[in-house]
Enzyme design. Structure first.
Site, PDB file in Angstrom:
ATOM      1  N   ASP A   1       9.737   2.983   0.066  1.00  0.00           N
ATOM      2  CA  ASP A   1       8.182   3.387   0.936  1.00  0.00           C
ATOM      3  C   ASP A   1       7.816   3.587   2.364  1.00  0.00           C
ATOM      4  O   ASP A   1       7.966   1.863   2.670  1.00  0.00           O
ATOM      5  CB  ASP A   1       6.902   3.395   0.514  1.00  0.00           C
ATOM      6  CG  ASP A   1       5.675   4.193   1.273  1.00  0.00           C
ATOM      7  OD1 ASP A   1       5.484   4.256   2.305  1.00  0.00           O
ATOM      8  OD2 ASP A   1       4.738   3.948   0.659  1.00  0.00           O
TER       9      ASP A   1
ATOM     10  N   LYS B   1       3.966   8.897   9.444  1.00  0.00           N
ATOM     11  CA  LYS B   1       3.376   8.003  10.540  1.00  0.00           C
ATOM     12  C   LYS B   1       4.553   8.824  11.778  1.00  0.00           C
ATOM     13  O   LYS B   1       4.188  10.204  12.161  1.00  0.00           O
ATOM     14  CB  LYS B   1       3.351   6.679  10.581  1.00  0.00           C
ATOM     15  CG  LYS B   1       2.887   6.192   9.649  1.00  0.00           C
ATOM     16  CD  LYS B   1       1.711   5.118   9.023  1.00  0.00           C
ATOM     17  CE  LYS B   1       0.868   4.833   8.349  1.00  0.00           C
ATOM     18  NZ  LYS B   1       1.134   4.051   7.012  1.00  0.00           N
TER      19      LYS B   1
ATOM     20  N   TYR C   1       1.110  -1.185  -0.540  1.00  0.00           N
ATOM     21  CA  TYR C   1       0.460   0.059  -0.117  1.00  0.00           C
ATOM     22  C   TYR C   1       0.704   1.672  -0.156  1.00  0.00           C
ATOM     23  O   TYR C   1       1.858   0.951   0.946  1.00  0.00           O
ATOM     24  CB  TYR C   1      -0.598  -0.255   1.326  1.00  0.00           C
ATOM     25  CG  TYR C   1      -1.902   1.536   0.951  1.00  0.00           C
ATOM     26  CD1 TYR C   1      -2.441   1.391   0.035  1.00  0.00           C
ATOM     27  CD2 TYR C   1      -1.835   2.117   2.258  1.00  0.00           C
ATOM     28  CE1 TYR C   1      -3.565   2.835   0.934  1.00  0.00           C
ATOM     29  CE2 TYR C   1      -1.972   2.810   2.336  1.00  0.00           C
ATOM     30  CZ  TYR C   1      -3.730   3.332   1.483  1.00  0.00           C
ATOM     31  OH  TYR C   1      -4.896   5.071   1.783  1.00  0.00           O
TER      32      TYR C   1
HETATM   33  C1  LIG Z   1       0.212   4.548   5.967  1.00  0.00           C
HETATM   34  C2  LIG Z   1       0.806   4.104   4.453  1.00  0.00           C
HETATM   35  C3  LIG Z   1       0.925   5.595   3.279  1.00  0.00           C
HETATM   36  C4  LIG Z   1      -0.243   6.253   3.209  1.00  0.00           C
HETATM   37  O1  LIG Z   1       0.120   7.172   4.367  1.00  0.00           O
HETATM   38  P1  LIG Z   1      -1.357   8.529   4.538  1.00  0.00           P
HETATM   39  O2  LIG Z   1      -0.657   9.405   5.782  1.00  0.00           O
HETATM   40  O3  LIG Z   1      -2.189   7.642   5.496  1.00  0.00           O
HETATM   41  O4  LIG Z   1      -1.519   8.926   3.139  1.00  0.00           O
HETATM   42  C5  LIG Z   1       1.674   5.014   2.498  1.00  0.00           C
HETATM   43  N1  LIG Z   1       2.206   4.063   2.623  1.00  0.00           N
HETATM   44  C6  LIG Z   1       3.044   2.995   3.094  1.00  0.00           C
HETATM   45  C7  LIG Z   1       3.283   2.093   3.191  1.00  0.00           C
HETATM   46  C8  LIG Z   1       1.741   2.806   4.571  1.00  0.00           C
HETATM   47  O5  LIG Z   1       1.910   2.096   5.621  1.00  0.00           O
END
Ligand SMILES: *Cc1c(COP(=O)(O)O)cnc(C)c1O
Length: 427
Positions: free
Chosen positions: A239, A267, A144
């Site tokens: 990511d 995060k 994701y």
């Molecule tokens: C949570 C997450 C996102 C998205 O971050 P948001 O602040 O919710 O937009 C993107 N990549 C990874 C790997 C994530 O865990």
């Protein structure tokens, strides 16, 4: 368990908020039942509006690595807010957070702050396209990367097919620019790269997949991605929105010693306030406006309150021994859950990288999305509700991580293991 007040609040919310929630996974759709409305979080304890208490292993999906309402983070937030909550002009703390990130994350030489992980990924991809002058990207199934159009794509039928939209509203033409391959699958990925090399701007990957449950990379996967992308002039984007400052102070890249060209963060770096960041090689980052021609902007980017919370969080995490202790506790809870499953003869495939834990109700190994999907989600739903009744809040989906914070005490871990022992026996 009494949930009268949560139910009433949910019904009221549903009238004016689509589905009653502001992010879909909060709605408990994959485990059934109604979401609990939270009144308060302190340390690792969540209290809902009906007065139920839970040991929290969701941690707002990652940010709360110090637990909720950590005293020194709270102090930093209040201090910053008193000076005004947004200026639309630069302030010193933005450079301070950038400095902490550049020092910690080995491949980041320059960094730009944004407001969410989604925004970080979206911007990094635009930058990669501009830098390489190519349009396509490759992602891995089950990873994701936020909800930007070109990331909400699933594999078409057969590996030769380009991506198709995974949600209404994404133009087919966008989805076609995104190729997908199975996670950890070098052979398929290599075939795709060879076929599309001239048009591939970037490969984006979660260096530890955390959004299909926790799926660690095989030993070869990340080093191979680094090698092959270099060979074809494709940028490698990690990511690290969830892994950053979680699996290691410097992220997964510091843990596995593989350096991407660009990294996305979010995060933890906001200490529970909205934030995101993307960074990497200086020659690439210098293309971002106003240093260079690639436009990217944000009214609240580098927000002084979010930045203050992030700085204090990273300072706390930088203290000696923090990650060693997180590792010890994460190992203890993983072992406890594993033994409990074994005792109850429940097929339970466990994965773990640092303070990110996976537990799949499956008898066979999980290495990618296809194998993750073999899990028994009905069993997971029973497990989830059983844990809730025993005062433990795990993710309301089989395909999410169990996360630890520095605030999880040994006694809370013990409580969690004995709750799991009870619940596994019911399955
Ligand atoms: C949570 C997450 C996102 C998205 O971050 P948001 O602040 O919710 O937009 C993107 N990549 C990874 C790997 C994530 O865990």
């Amino acid at each position: 368990m009494k949930t009268t007040k949560s139910r009433a609040l949910f019904n009221a919310a549903k009238k004016i908020i689509p589905g009653g929630v502001n992010s879909p996974v909060r709605a408990f759709k994959s485990v059934g039942g109604d979401p609990l409305f939270i009144k308060k979080g302190k340390g690792v304890i969540l209290e809902d509006v009906d007065g139920n208490y839970f040991v929290d292993y969701v941690l707002s999906w990652g940010p709360m690595i110090l637990g909720h309402a950590h005293p020194s983070v709270l102090k930093a937030i209040i201090k910053a807010a008193k000076r005004g909550s947004s200026y639309g002009a630069p302030c010193h703390d933005e450079t301070e957070l950038a400095r902490l990130i550049v020092q910690a994350v080995p491949s980041i030489e320059q960094v730009r702050l944004v407001n969410s992980g989604t925004e970080a990924v979206m911007s990094a991809i635009r930058l990669a396209r501009a830098f390489t002058k190519r349009d396509s990207i490759l992602k891995f199934e089950g990873c994701y990367h936020g909800h930007a159009d070109h990331m909400l794509v699933k594999a078409g039928s057969g590996i030769a097919t380009l991506g198709i939209p995974d949600t209404p509203g994404v133009p087919k033409a966008f989805a076609r620019q995104t190729l997908t391959a199975p996670y950890n699958d070098i052979i398929t990925t290599e075939k795709l790269i060879q076929k599309h090399a001239k048009d591939l701007a970037a490969i984006i990957v979660e260096p530890v997949a955390g959004n299909m449950g926790v799926v660690p990379p095989s030993d070869e996967f990340l080093p191979w991605l680094r090698m092959i992308t270099k060979k074809y002039g494709i940028l490698l984007i990690f990511d690290e929105v969830i892994t950053g400052f979680r699996v290691h102070f410097g992220g997964a890249q510091a843990r596995f010693k593989v350096m991407p060209d660009l990294t996305c963060l979010g995060k933890i770096i906001g200490g529970g306030l909205p934030i995101g960041a993307y960074g990497g090689r200086k020659d690439i980052m210098q293309m971002i406006a106003p240093a260079g021609p690639v436009y990217q902007a944000g009214t609240l980017s580098g927000n002084p309150v979010a930045v203050a919370a992030g700085i204090e969080t990273l300072r706390q995490l930088k203290k000696p021994g923090v990650y060693k202790e997180l590792e010890r506790k994460s190992k203890a809870i993983a072992e406890g859950l594993g033994e409990a499953a074994k005792e109850a003869r429940i097929p339970y495939y466990q994965t773990r990288v640092g303070a990110m834990l996976g537990g799949f109700f499956s008898g066979s190994p999980v290495t990618d999305f296809a194998s993750a999907k073999k899990s028994d989600t009905t069993k997971y739903a029973i497990f989830f509700h059983g844990m809730l009744r025993n005062g433990v809040y795990v993710a309301p989906s089989q395909f999410e991580a169990m996360l630890l914070s520095t605030a999880h005490s040994d006694s809370k871990i013990k409580h969690t293991i004995s709750a799991a022992r009870k619940v596994f026996k019911m399955l």
